[in-house]
Design a protein around this motif. Structure first.
Motif, PDB file in Angstrom:
ATOM      1  N   ALA A 181       0.858  -1.196   0.000  1.00 22.53           N
ATOM      2  CA  ALA A 181       0.000   0.000   0.000  1.00 22.53           C
ATOM      3  C   ALA A 181       0.889   1.238   0.000  1.00 22.53           C
ATOM      4  CB  ALA A 181      -0.912   0.000   1.221  1.00 22.53           C
ATOM      5  N   TRP A 182       0.440   2.270  -0.722  1.00 26.76           N
ATOM      6  CA  TRP A 182       1.214   3.512  -0.804  1.00 26.76           C
ATOM      7  C   TRP A 182       0.273   4.658  -1.173  1.00 26.76           C
ATOM      8  CZ3 TRP A 182       1.043  -0.320  -4.385  1.00 26.76           C
ATOM      9  CH2 TRP A 182       0.750   0.028  -5.707  1.00 26.76           C
ATOM     10  N   ALA A 183       0.771   5.891  -1.097  1.00 23.09           N
ATOM     11  CA  ALA A 183      -0.037   7.081  -1.386  1.00 23.09           C
ATOM     12  C   ALA A 183       0.382   7.692  -2.713  1.00 23.09           C
ATOM     13  CB  ALA A 183       0.114   8.108  -0.272  1.00 23.09           C
ATOM     14  N   VAL A 184      -0.602   8.173  -3.479  1.00 18.38           N
ATOM     15  CA  VAL A 184      -0.320   8.888  -4.732  1.00 18.38           C
ATOM     16  C   VAL A 184      -1.069  10.215  -4.700  1.00 18.38           C
ATOM     17  CG1 VAL A 184       0.012   6.746  -6.019  1.00 18.38           C
ATOM     18  CG2 VAL A 184      -2.243   7.820  -5.991  1.00 18.38           C
ATOM     19  N   HIS A 185      -0.527  11.190  -5.462  1.00 19.13           N
ATOM     20  CA  HIS A 185      -1.112  12.534  -5.451  1.00 19.13           C
ATOM     21  C   HIS A 185      -1.584  12.976  -6.828  1.00 19.13           C
ATOM     22  CE1 HIS A 185       0.018  13.472  -1.272  1.00 19.13           C
ATOM     23  NE2 HIS A 185       1.036  12.657  -1.522  1.00 19.13           N
ATOM     24  N   LYS A 186      -1.561  12.054  -7.785  1.00 18.54           N
ATOM     25  CA  LYS A 186      -2.039  12.393  -9.121  1.00 18.54           C
ATOM     26  C   LYS A 186      -2.860  11.227  -9.654  1.00 18.54           C
ATOM     27  CE  LYS A 186      -0.530  13.740 -13.780  1.00 18.54           C
ATOM     28  NZ  LYS A 186       0.639  13.991 -14.677  1.00 18.54           N
ATOM     29  N   LEU A 187      -4.011  11.550 -10.234  1.00 17.88           N
ATOM     30  CA  LEU A 187      -4.896  10.529 -10.794  1.00 17.88           C
ATOM     31  C   LEU A 187      -5.054  10.775 -12.288  1.00 17.88           C
ATOM     32  CD1 LEU A 187      -7.627  10.544  -7.994  1.00 17.88           C
ATOM     33  CD2 LEU A 187      -5.649   9.017  -8.213  1.00 17.88           C
ATOM     34  N   VAL A 188      -4.930   9.717 -13.049  1.00 18.56           N
ATOM     35  CA  VAL A 188      -5.011   9.799 -14.507  1.00 18.56           C
ATOM     36  C   VAL A 188      -6.132   8.874 -14.969  1.00 18.56           C
ATOM     37  CG1 VAL A 188      -3.806   9.459 -16.686  1.00 18.56           C
ATOM     38  CG2 VAL A 188      -2.539  10.247 -14.666  1.00 18.56           C
ATOM     39  N   ARG A 189      -7.035   9.438 -15.763  1.00 21.25           N
ATOM     40  CA  ARG A 189      -8.133   8.613 -16.252  1.00 21.25           C
ATOM     41  C   ARG A 189      -7.745   7.907 -17.548  1.00 21.25           C
ATOM     42  NH1 ARG A 189     -14.442  10.151 -17.796  1.00 21.25           N
ATOM     43  NH2 ARG A 189     -15.178   7.978 -17.702  1.00 21.25           N
ATOM     44  N   VAL A 190      -8.076   6.613 -17.630  1.00 17.37           N
ATOM     45  CA  VAL A 190      -7.897   5.838 -18.854  1.00 17.37           C
ATOM     46  C   VAL A 190      -9.263   5.282 -19.237  1.00 17.37           C
ATOM     47  CG1 VAL A 190      -5.492   5.249 -18.404  1.00 17.37           C
ATOM     48  CG2 VAL A 190      -7.309   3.765 -17.535  1.00 17.37           C
ATOM     49  N   THR A 191      -9.402   4.911 -20.492  1.00 15.83           N
ATOM     50  CA  THR A 191     -10.719   4.483 -20.984  1.00 15.83           C
ATOM     51  C   THR A 191     -10.757   3.028 -21.425  1.00 15.83           C
ATOM     52  OG1 THR A 191     -10.159   5.303 -23.192  1.00 15.83           O
ATOM     53  CG2 THR A 191     -11.320   6.817 -21.705  1.00 15.83           C
ATOM     54  N   ASP A 247       6.252   5.789 -12.660  1.00 14.34           N
ATOM     55  CA  ASP A 247       5.318   6.890 -12.402  1.00 14.34           C
ATOM     56  C   ASP A 247       4.198   6.480 -11.449  1.00 14.34           C
ATOM     57  OD1 ASP A 247       6.801   8.457 -14.073  1.00 14.34           O
ATOM     58  OD2 ASP A 247       5.460   8.242 -15.804  1.00 14.34           O
ATOM     59  N   LEU A 248       3.919   5.174 -11.392  1.00 14.83           N
ATOM     60  CA  LEU A 248       2.811   4.711 -10.554  1.00 14.83           C
ATOM     61  C   LEU A 248       3.158   4.737  -9.069  1.00 14.83           C
ATOM     62  CD1 LEU A 248       1.351   1.813 -12.724  1.00 14.83           C
ATOM     63  CD2 LEU A 248       0.510   4.148 -12.466  1.00 14.83           C
ATOM     64  N   HIS A 249       4.380   5.112  -8.726  1.00 16.11           N
ATOM     65  CA  HIS A 249       4.696   5.375  -7.321  1.00 16.11           C
ATOM     66  C   HIS A 249       3.974   6.625  -6.837  1.00 16.11           C
ATOM     67  CE1 HIS A 249       7.713   2.357  -6.325  1.00 16.11           C
ATOM     68  NE2 HIS A 249       8.248   2.513  -7.537  1.00 16.11           N
ATOM     69  N   SER A 250       3.717   7.552  -7.769  1.00 21.74           N
ATOM     70  CA  SER A 250       3.084   8.821  -7.384  1.00 21.74           C
ATOM     71  C   SER A 250       1.780   9.083  -8.121  1.00 21.74           C
ATOM     72  CB  SER A 250       4.040   9.992  -7.640  1.00 21.74           C
ATOM     73  OG  SER A 250       4.427  10.016  -9.014  1.00 21.74           O
ATOM     74  N   GLU A 251       1.443   8.230  -9.081  1.00 23.68           N
ATOM     75  CA  GLU A 251       0.216   8.376  -9.859  1.00 23.68           C
ATOM     76  C   GLU A 251      -0.600   7.083  -9.767  1.00 23.68           C
ATOM     77  OE1 GLU A 251       1.202   9.249 -13.883  1.00 23.68           O
ATOM     78  OE2 GLU A 251       2.408  11.024 -13.403  1.00 23.68           O
ATOM     79  N   ALA A 252      -1.855   7.196 -10.133  1.00 23.84           N
ATOM     80  CA  ALA A 252      -2.711   6.019 -10.265  1.00 23.84           C
ATOM     81  C   ALA A 252      -3.628   6.240 -11.454  1.00 23.84           C
ATOM     82  CB  ALA A 252      -3.532   5.783  -9.005  1.00 23.84           C
ATOM     83  N   VAL A 253      -3.903   5.175 -12.204  1.00 26.25           N
ATOM     84  CA  VAL A 253      -4.823   5.270 -13.337  1.00 26.25           C
ATOM     85  C   VAL A 253      -6.152   4.660 -12.931  1.00 26.25           C
ATOM     86  CG1 VAL A 253      -2.977   5.234 -15.038  1.00 26.25           C
ATOM     87  CG2 VAL A 253      -4.002   3.082 -14.329  1.00 26.25           C
ATOM     88  N   MET A 254      -7.228   5.197 -13.462  1.00 29.27           N
ATOM     89  CA  MET A 254      -8.549   4.708 -13.096  1.00 29.27           C
ATOM     90  C   MET A 254      -9.521   4.903 -14.247  1.00 29.27           C
ATOM     91  SD  MET A 254      -9.407   7.661 -10.281  1.00 29.27           S
ATOM     92  CE  MET A 254     -11.003   6.956  -9.903  1.00 29.27           C
TER      93      MET A 254
END
Length: 746
Positions: free
Chosen positions: A599-609, A624-631
């Protein structure tokens, strides 16, 4: 009181007979029955996970060890909804926290005891004598599908067939149709709780066929019988809801391996060529009387049972109950032929969801059931004859004909054995049981002659028939083919592989972070971690949630993202890092330092389709997924941190992972998304400092929770409403059936 005492005596007698028949696992302590690949690799870990949670954390609903976590109820096969399994899981564990082999072996005995007891009860309800009912009970539990199948989730669905038909046949006889229809449905619903759908689906065909026969038996629609059938179906749905509803939810969100080139989803039909592979081969008809002469599912019931069943059909055909049982048995064998039977193909095409029962040969369970009960009819009819054998033959009476047919079969088989011996220089094919079958046939014919000629009493005949039957059934039983000696490391290698390397497991459990482990190249059994309380990546399951298959889970990038920090291998692989532990077996543990935490914390969210876009991020922009997450969902508002280095001050620690409960300790410099690399699935609830929080699906299949700045306690609990709703419906169904059974008006 006398009735209760008699029932208790019969129960004890049946238990003693079954324990004696399976003496290898009850009396020696030298054998295992969970030794086969599927048993040791899949069923034992499922049972161990549930037993561990029962003893430590309450009611088990989530398996956290494989494929990022999978729902136990949804998978169905773990048997989480089946009460007999709960009794096994409640028993004391050994010093290492594992299920004791002794208890597992007696659990096997309990399954067979239930099968025998229920069959005995059915035969007595059908007016069969005590001796005939005991013989039928032994045939049902020692022979055929139940006598040769080792998977408990399949056996548990089969043992209820006699009770289903007990009340179904009562309803067919117009005895309290509503009450007996409800009870038939209730017991059938309980069979669905067993964990595997295959046997209940085949039983459904016989169940529906019997009701249709009762409804249209008079040449017109019988509305009273139709009402009873409808009530029966309602109780099937109610009493089976505890397992059926979670399985339906999971089935729509998962993909299943069925022996096809690829997995299939809920809306995909299991390809018919898979059914072709698992149909009953025609040569297996020889296996009805010759042990081992089959391919795949074993239809063996033995020559004694077959002769008695044939006598019942020939001499008792006017009894509609015999006709129904005969139709069930023959229909099962016709269906079991699979691609060789046009009827199976038509039913596959037109009956909803029947395609998901991929092994037509397993329908032989109904042949074994029908054969056992018919044998009870035949036994009673045989011993009710008073004429001499000569008079029987001259008058073409059926006992005389069956006697001569059995004698002829035995003599012809003996002659065939003699020819084989002469041709092969005193070597019989296989294990020589063909000769034993021939001798049993001759002996039974002689026994029938002795009774008909008045040289043997009926009581003595019953005892001798039972002894001959047990000897016959023992030739084709699991004693010879399923149990594995613990001293035989080659035969018991799967069990030894699953239970071994305890020192490696202890080392991995002592490491911080509860990170995952991988066993590459099948170094040993892939579900080993579930048995030893070590989270793994991947695993050997019948199905997996679709989101876990939406990305390239086998690639190194995916393994790192999912926290696969350790690898167990005899030598380092391309993925492995440095060696950190060496086990006594020679296997070593390597640590991958680039693996993400759980588990970890991210501060940027990126939308994918699309799944492809999410997979691209994992494969090409892993760092990049250390600080971002895609959803996939619309991105929620997440304030930007003022200081670029503030993310480095974040702290997320996985404190505990107890299956249905996960807790984290969080310290955030500013609001962030907490990413937990566990499978996203409906039913999970999240709480930040006790306040409910939404769970998002991130990084293709993970869970994400937004938390504000500061120090927080984050908890996730698996509380699936579908399981609770199913439990409530099952309780209502069982309660309703019990109240109806006590009703005097219906």
């Amino acid at each position: 009181m006398n009735r209760v005492s008699r029932a208790l005596k019969i129960s004890v007698l049946l238990l003693v007979i079954i324990a004696g028949f399976y003496w290898r696992v009850t009396l020696t302590g030298q054998y295992d029955w969970m030794w086969s690949p599927d048993q040791a690799t899949q069923v034992l870990p499922w049972f161990q996970v549930q037993a561990r949670q029962w003893h430590q954390h309450g009611f088990p609903m989530w398996d956290q060890y494989l494929w990022g976590g999978q729902p136990l109820f949804g998978q169905a096969q773990p048997g989480s909804a089946y009460p007999l399994n709960w009794l096994l899981f409640w028993l004391p564990l050994d010093g290492a926290g594992h299920l004791r082999p002794l208890y597992l072996n007696w659990y096997f005995i309990a399954i067979h005891f239930m099968a025998a007891l229920f069959c005995y009860r059915l035969c007595r309800d059908l007016g069969r004598s005590q001796n005939a009912s005991l013989l039928a009970a032994m045939i049902f539990t020692f022979a055929g599908y139940i006598g040769s199948t080792s998977w408990p989730q399949m056996l548990n669905g089969a043992v209820w067939i006699p009770l289903v038909f007990l009340y179904l046949l009562r309803a067919g006889a117009r005895k309290r149709m509503v009450v007996n229809g409800a009870l038939a449905g209730a017991f059938f619903g309980v069979a669905w709780l067993s964990g595997h759908h295959q046997v209940p689906m085949f039983t459904s065909l016989a169940f529906a066929g019997a009701w249709l026969y009762f409804i249209f038996r008079e040449g017109r629609l019988d509305w009273l019988m139709a009402r009873a059938a409808a009530i029966s179906l309602v109780f099937v749905a109610l009493c089976g809801a505890f397992q059926i509803l979670p399985a339906l939810e999971y089935g729509h969100l998962a993909r299943r391996w069925v022996g096809a080139a690829d997995s299939v989803g809920w809306s995909d039909a299991v390809p018919y060529y898979v059914h072709e592979k698992y149909g009953l081969a025609p040569v297996s008809f020889l296996g009805i009387v010759f042990p081992g002469a089959h391919e795949g599912v074993d239809p063996f019931i033995g020559i004694v049972a077959l002769a008695l069943a044939a006598l019942a059909v020939a001499a008792c055909w006017k009894d509609w109950r015999v006709r129904v049982l005969f139709a069930v048995g023959v229909g099962a064998m016709v269906y079991a032929l699979g691609q060789l039977s046009v009827f199976q193909g038509v039913l596959y095409a037109i009956v909803p969801s029947l395609d998901k029962a991929r092994s037509p040969a397993s329908a032989t369970v109904l042949f074994g059931f029908a054969g056992a009960v018919l044998a009870a009819f035949g036994f009673d009819r045989w011993l009710s004859e008073t004429a001499s054998v000569l008079a029987s033959v001259l008058s073409s009476a059926w006992p005389g004909r069956i006697m001569l047919a059995t004698l002829g079969f035995g003599l012809l088989t003996l002659a065939g054995c003699l020819l084989v011996v002469l041709a092969n220089k005193m070597e019989l094919p296989g294990d020589g049981t063909v000769l034993t079958v021939a001798l049993i046939a001759v002996a039974f014919a002689a026994l029938m002659y002795a009774v008909a000629s008045g040289n043997l009493s009926r009581k003595s005949a019953g005892v001798l028939t039972a002894l001959l039957l047990v000897f016959d059934l023992y030739q084709g039983s699991t004693n010879l083919r399923t149990f594995a000696a613990r001293a035989d490391s080659n035969r018991d290698r799967f069990m030894l592989s699953m239970t071994g390397n305890a020192d490696i497991a202890a080392f991995l459990r002592s490491q911080p972070g509860i990170q995952r482990t991988e066993v590459p190249d099948e170094a040993f059994l892939p579900n080993w971690g579930a048995y030893h309380d070590v989270p793994m990546f991947g695993g050997y399951l019948a199905s997996v949630t679709t989101n876990m298959l939406s990305f390239e889970f086998h690639r190194d990038q995916a393994k790192k993202l999912w926290g696969v920090a350790y690898q167990i291998s005899a030598k380092p692989s391309a993925y492995a890092g440095q060696e950190v532990f060496g086990g006594a077996s020679g296997m070593k543990v390597y640590k991958q330092p680039a693996a993400f935490p759980r588990a970890w914390a991210v501060h940027k969210l990126v939308r994918v389709t699309s799944d492809d876009q999410a997979n691209w991020y994992i494969m090409e922009r892993l760092d990049d997924l250390h600080s971002e997450a895609v959803m996939f969902d619309p991105v929620p508002a997440l304030p930007t941190c003022i200081a670029p280095a503030s993310a480095a001050a974040d702290s997320v620690e996985l404190k505990e992972d107890h299956g249905s409960r996960v807790s984290l300790s969080v310290r955030l410099s500013c609001p962030a998304m907490i990413v937990v690399s566990d499978t996203y699935f409906p039913g999970w609830r999240a709480y930040v400092d006790g306040a409910a929080a939404r769970i998002y699906q991130v990084n293709a299949a993970m869970r994400g929770i937004i938390a504000p700045a500061g120090v927080h306690s984050v908890t996730m609990r698996y509380r699936p409403m579908v399981v609770y709703e199913g439990a409530a419906l099952t309780f209502l169904g069982i309660l309703g059936a019990a109240l109806l059974a006590r009703s005097k008006r219906l």
